[in-house]
Design a protein around this motif. Structure first.
Motif, PDB file in Angstrom:
ATOM      1  N   THR A 246       0.669  -1.304  -0.074  1.00 31.64           N
ATOM      2  CA  THR A 246       0.016   0.031   0.099  1.00 31.64           C
ATOM      3  C   THR A 246       0.953   1.218  -0.106  1.00 31.64           C
ATOM      4  OG1 THR A 246      -1.719  -1.142   1.039  1.00 31.64           O
ATOM      5  CG2 THR A 246      -1.937   1.397   1.149  1.00 31.64           C
ATOM      6  N   TYR A 247       1.981   1.236   0.898  1.00 33.32           N
ATOM      7  CA  TYR A 247       2.722   2.589   0.812  1.00 33.32           C
ATOM      8  C   TYR A 247       4.241   1.752   0.412  1.00 33.32           C
ATOM      9  CZ  TYR A 247      -1.084   4.044   3.795  1.00 33.32           C
ATOM     10  OH  TYR A 247      -2.226   4.560   4.242  1.00 33.32           O
ATOM     11  N   GLY A 248       5.037   2.730  -0.202  1.00 36.35           N
ATOM     12  CA  GLY A 248       6.169   2.284  -0.769  1.00 36.35           C
ATOM     13  C   GLY A 248       7.182   3.511  -0.873  1.00 36.35           C
ATOM     14  N   ILE A 249       8.518   3.024  -1.226  1.00 37.49           N
ATOM     15  CA  ILE A 249       9.515   4.099  -1.320  1.00 37.49           C
ATOM     16  C   ILE A 249       9.644   3.787  -2.995  1.00 37.49           C
ATOM     17  CG2 ILE A 249      11.985   4.923  -1.267  1.00 37.49           C
ATOM     18  CD1 ILE A 249      11.728   3.377   1.687  1.00 37.49           C
ATOM     19  N   HIS A 250       9.476   5.042  -3.903  1.00 37.68           N
ATOM     20  CA  HIS A 250       9.622   4.810  -5.221  1.00 37.68           C
ATOM     21  C   HIS A 250       9.902   6.196  -5.921  1.00 37.68           C
ATOM     22  CE1 HIS A 250       5.753   6.997  -5.517  1.00 37.68           C
ATOM     23  NE2 HIS A 250       5.346   6.328  -4.851  1.00 37.68           N
ATOM     24  N   GLY A 251      10.171   6.117  -7.156  1.00 32.79           N
ATOM     25  CA  GLY A 251      10.435   7.374  -8.071  1.00 32.79           C
ATOM     26  C   GLY A 251       9.120   7.764  -8.635  1.00 32.79           C
ATOM     27  N   ASN A 252       9.174   8.695  -9.244  1.00 31.07           N
ATOM     28  CA  ASN A 252       7.872   9.353  -9.889  1.00 31.07           C
ATOM     29  C   ASN A 252       8.146   9.982 -11.359  1.00 31.07           C
ATOM     30  OD1 ASN A 252       7.876  12.496  -9.443  1.00 31.07           O
ATOM     31  ND2 ASN A 252       9.015  11.404  -7.804  1.00 31.07           N
ATOM     32  N   ASN A 253       7.138  10.337 -12.171  1.00 31.31           N
ATOM     33  CA  ASN A 253       7.268  10.921 -13.472  1.00 31.31           C
ATOM     34  C   ASN A 253       7.249  12.394 -13.442  1.00 31.31           C
ATOM     35  OD1 ASN A 253       4.648  11.383 -12.837  1.00 31.31           O
ATOM     36  ND2 ASN A 253       3.632  10.354 -14.496  1.00 31.31           N
ATOM     37  N   ASN A 254       7.283  12.961 -12.123  1.00 30.32           N
ATOM     38  CA  ASN A 254       7.331  14.491 -11.744  1.00 30.32           C
ATOM     39  C   ASN A 254       8.322  15.056 -10.840  1.00 30.32           C
ATOM     40  OD1 ASN A 254       6.538  17.094 -11.804  1.00 30.32           O
ATOM     41  ND2 ASN A 254       4.631  17.079 -11.165  1.00 30.32           N
TER      42      ASN A 254
ATOM     43  N   HIS B 219      13.716  11.081  -6.103  1.00 27.29           N
ATOM     44  CA  HIS B 219      14.215  11.170  -7.385  1.00 27.29           C
ATOM     45  C   HIS B 219      14.569  10.025  -8.029  1.00 27.29           C
ATOM     46  CE1 HIS B 219      14.409  15.551  -7.195  1.00 27.29           C
ATOM     47  NE2 HIS B 219      15.094  15.517  -6.299  1.00 27.29           N
ATOM     48  N   ASN B 220      14.315   9.654  -9.451  1.00 25.84           N
ATOM     49  CA  ASN B 220      14.645   8.460 -10.025  1.00 25.84           C
ATOM     50  C   ASN B 220      15.939   7.649 -10.120  1.00 25.84           C
ATOM     51  OD1 ASN B 220      11.764   8.090 -10.729  1.00 25.84           O
ATOM     52  ND2 ASN B 220      12.077   9.376 -12.756  1.00 25.84           N
ATOM     53  N   GLU B 221      16.813   8.755 -10.026  1.00 24.59           N
ATOM     54  CA  GLU B 221      18.342   8.307 -10.051  1.00 24.59           C
ATOM     55  C   GLU B 221      18.686   7.723  -8.607  1.00 24.59           C
ATOM     56  OE1 GLU B 221      22.795  10.305 -10.595  1.00 24.59           O
ATOM     57  OE2 GLU B 221      20.772  11.457 -11.440  1.00 24.59           O
ATOM     58  N   ASP B 222      18.133   8.710  -7.615  1.00 22.37           N
ATOM     59  CA  ASP B 222      18.482   8.304  -6.262  1.00 22.37           C
ATOM     60  C   ASP B 222      17.898   6.916  -5.745  1.00 22.37           C
ATOM     61  OD1 ASP B 222      19.860  10.588  -5.941  1.00 22.37           O
ATOM     62  OD2 ASP B 222      18.104  11.628  -5.197  1.00 22.37           O
ATOM     63  N   VAL B 223      16.572   6.753  -5.993  1.00 21.33           N
ATOM     64  CA  VAL B 223      15.880   5.364  -5.664  1.00 21.33           C
ATOM     65  C   VAL B 223      16.145   4.137  -6.504  1.00 21.33           C
ATOM     66  CG1 VAL B 223      14.084   5.399  -7.311  1.00 21.33           C
ATOM     67  CG2 VAL B 223      13.477   4.599  -4.971  1.00 21.33           C
ATOM     68  N   ARG B 224      16.997   4.433  -7.729  1.00 19.18           N
ATOM     69  CA  ARG B 224      17.372   3.171  -8.192  1.00 19.18           C
ATOM     70  C   ARG B 224      18.809   3.057  -7.524  1.00 19.18           C
ATOM     71  NH1 ARG B 224      16.694   6.459 -13.068  1.00 19.18           N
ATOM     72  NH2 ARG B 224      14.779   6.026 -14.029  1.00 19.18           N
ATOM     73  N   TRP B 225      19.689   3.787  -6.919  1.00 24.59           N
ATOM     74  CA  TRP B 225      20.833   3.648  -6.254  1.00 24.59           C
ATOM     75  C   TRP B 225      20.214   3.197  -4.757  1.00 24.59           C
ATOM     76  CZ3 TRP B 225      21.919   5.506  -1.329  1.00 24.59           C
ATOM     77  CH2 TRP B 225      23.277   5.254  -0.837  1.00 24.59           C
TER      78      TRP B 225
END
Length: 203
Positions: free
Chosen positions: A12-20, A36-42
């Motif tokens: 239900t809740y998570g840590i994720h990137g986003n498109n904005n 930020h997408n780059e940070d969550v990938r790391w």
């Protein structure tokens, strides 16, 4: 990355990137932690399944929060060094080797500095005109920038980089030939090409 919040199934809740990414830091979340997408990938590659997550509102860095809650923290290994480091773009100076905005003390322009300590997680401890400070290794290269013109022989097909870093954007390549370098940092040479200047790494 799902959070195992009581009363949920863990998705239900998570840590994720986003498109904005411009929305990060604003009150627009439905409960998730957006990065930020780059940070969550790391981050995904750094933490194993079952890692404890603390959600809190404190004016402290993450290391201090973890220690306050009795969690194990892997502290960086610090090594004494004496090396020249060239900063390629303006960087923040930190009081501690932690990327936390509360520790930012000033900015430093692109230049060559002396590092007297180095961590195994990507930081240099340097001397500055107003005291010592920490900088991250991003946009830096070891060695002192030397302005001099010289001829450099390329013996194989050589990649051209936008900056003196193997992770930088490649802007083309050159076949074996002799080129003119107008500045150098360690094994990196800044050269002229028919479509503009670029960096090459020479072993």
């Amino acid at each position: 990355m799902g959070l195992d919040v009581p009363g949920t199934w863990g998705h239900t809740y998570g840590i994720h990137g986003n498109n904005n990414e411009r929305s990060i830091g604003k009150y627009v979340s439905a409960g998730c932690i957006r990065m930020h997408n780059e940070d969550v990938r790391w981050l995904y590659d750094q933490i194993p399944n079952g890692t404890t997550v603390l959600i809190t509102h404190e004016n402290k860095d993450f290391q201090s929060i973890a220690l306050d809650h009795g969690l194990n923290v892997k502290l960086p290994k610090i090594e004494k060094v004496d090396k020249k480091v060239t900063i390629l773009a303006e960087k923040s100076l930190y009081e501690k080797p932690i990327q936390y905005k509360g520790y930012v003390k000033a900015k430093i322009a692109a230049q060559t500095v002396t590092a007297f300590e180095e961590t195994d997680n990507g930081w240099y401890h340097i001397y500055t005109w107003f005291g010592d400070a920490w900088i991250s290794k991003g946009n830096t290269v070891e060695g002192q920038l030397v302005k001099k013109e010289m001829k450099v022989a390329l013996t194989t097909v050589t990649s051209l980089y936008a900056s003196p870093n193997v992770t930088a954007v490649t802007v083309g390549s050159l076949n074996p030939q002799t080129v003119k370098s107008f500045e150098q940092i360690g094994n990196w040479h800044h050269i002229y090409t028919w479509f503009g200047d670029a960096w090459v790494y020479i072993e």
